[in-house]
Design a protein around this motif. Structure first.
Motif, PDB file in Angstrom:
ATOM      1  N   ASP A 102      -5.609  29.523  -4.792  1.00 46.06           N
ATOM      2  CA  ASP A 102      -6.636  30.278  -4.346  1.00 46.06           C
ATOM      3  C   ASP A 102      -7.016  31.301  -3.191  1.00 46.06           C
ATOM      4  O   ASP A 102      -6.825  32.181  -3.044  1.00 46.06           O
ATOM      5  N   TYR A 103      -6.197  30.477  -1.882  1.00 47.75           N
ATOM      6  CA  TYR A 103      -5.961  31.122  -0.467  1.00 47.75           C
ATOM      7  C   TYR A 103      -5.402  32.250  -0.590  1.00 47.75           C
ATOM      8  O   TYR A 103      -5.423  33.493  -0.158  1.00 47.75           O
ATOM      9  N   LEU A 104      -4.124  32.458  -1.603  1.00 42.34           N
ATOM     10  CA  LEU A 104      -3.124  33.402  -1.069  1.00 42.34           C
ATOM     11  C   LEU A 104      -3.415  34.660  -2.172  1.00 42.34           C
ATOM     12  O   LEU A 104      -3.206  35.779  -2.100  1.00 42.34           O
ATOM     13  N   GLY A 105      -4.459  34.020  -3.327  1.00 41.98           N
ATOM     14  CA  GLY A 105      -4.990  35.514  -4.049  1.00 41.98           C
ATOM     15  C   GLY A 105      -3.179  35.600  -5.438  1.00 41.98           C
ATOM     16  O   GLY A 105      -3.916  36.757  -5.578  1.00 41.98           O
ATOM     17  N   THR A 106      -2.862  34.905  -5.586  1.00 48.03           N
ATOM     18  CA  THR A 106      -1.980  34.978  -6.726  1.00 48.03           C
ATOM     19  C   THR A 106      -1.886  33.967  -7.183  1.00 48.03           C
ATOM     20  O   THR A 106      -1.677  32.641  -6.285  1.00 48.03           O
ATOM     21  N   GLU A 107      -1.213  33.701  -8.245  1.00 44.46           N
ATOM     22  CA  GLU A 107      -0.250  32.482  -8.967  1.00 44.46           C
ATOM     23  C   GLU A 107       1.841  32.447  -8.994  1.00 44.46           C
ATOM     24  O   GLU A 107       1.954  31.574  -9.353  1.00 44.46           O
ATOM     25  N   LYS A 108       1.910  33.235  -7.902  1.00 41.02           N
ATOM     26  CA  LYS A 108       2.699  33.955  -7.657  1.00 41.02           C
ATOM     27  C   LYS A 108       3.646  33.763  -7.016  1.00 41.02           C
ATOM     28  O   LYS A 108       4.261  35.221  -6.667  1.00 41.02           O
TER      29      LYS A 108
END
Length: 137
Positions: A102-108
């Motif tokens: 959520d913080y990073l804005g990516t699931e990868k």
């Protein structure tokens, strides 16, 4: 179990939490001799500048899991990820990884895992479909 975000803490609580996180992660200096310098001169300023974060969970006063993150225009990275041995295999990894995504804005996101610790991370690697993108000597 309660979630905390280092950048939202102030004054003594920020300093105390930052120091506790360092003490919990200082084993990294065995693999990264400059870890102390990186933590206090790169990671903490990055959190203060809004380009990084430390998300952690407490059970009472004990940090049971944490994720240190880097989020810049060029990179979304999990810099450090750990779950206390006593709390493993109870779903906390998933909880903290979801917060990190959520913080990073990516699931990868980018994550560096030393070769000798791949077995330790194997279930997470498999569950999230992580694949090597680069091998560094």
């Amino acid at each position: 179990m309660e979630k905390y975000v280092l950048s939202t803490m102030r004054d003594k609580n920020f300093s105390r939490a930052a120091n506790e996180i360092y003490l919990l992660t200082d084993y990294n200096k065995l693999q990264y001799p400059e870890y102390y310098k990186w933590y206090y001169q790169t990671n903490i300023p990055r959190i203060l500048d809004g380009e990084g974060e430390a998300i952690f969970y407490l059970d009472g006063f004990q940090i049971v899991g944490l994720s240190m993150l880097k989020r810049t225009e060029d990179e979304s990275k999990i810099c450090t990820f750990l779950i206390d041995e006593e709390y493993r295999k109870k779903g906390y990894s998933k909880m903290i990884l979801e917060d990190s995504y959520d913080y990073l804005g990516t699931e990868k996101p980018l994550i560096t895992i030393p070769e000798k610790r791949l077995d330790e991370f194997s279930k997470i690697i498999e569950a999230y479909g992580w694949v090597p993108s680069e091998i560094i000597d």
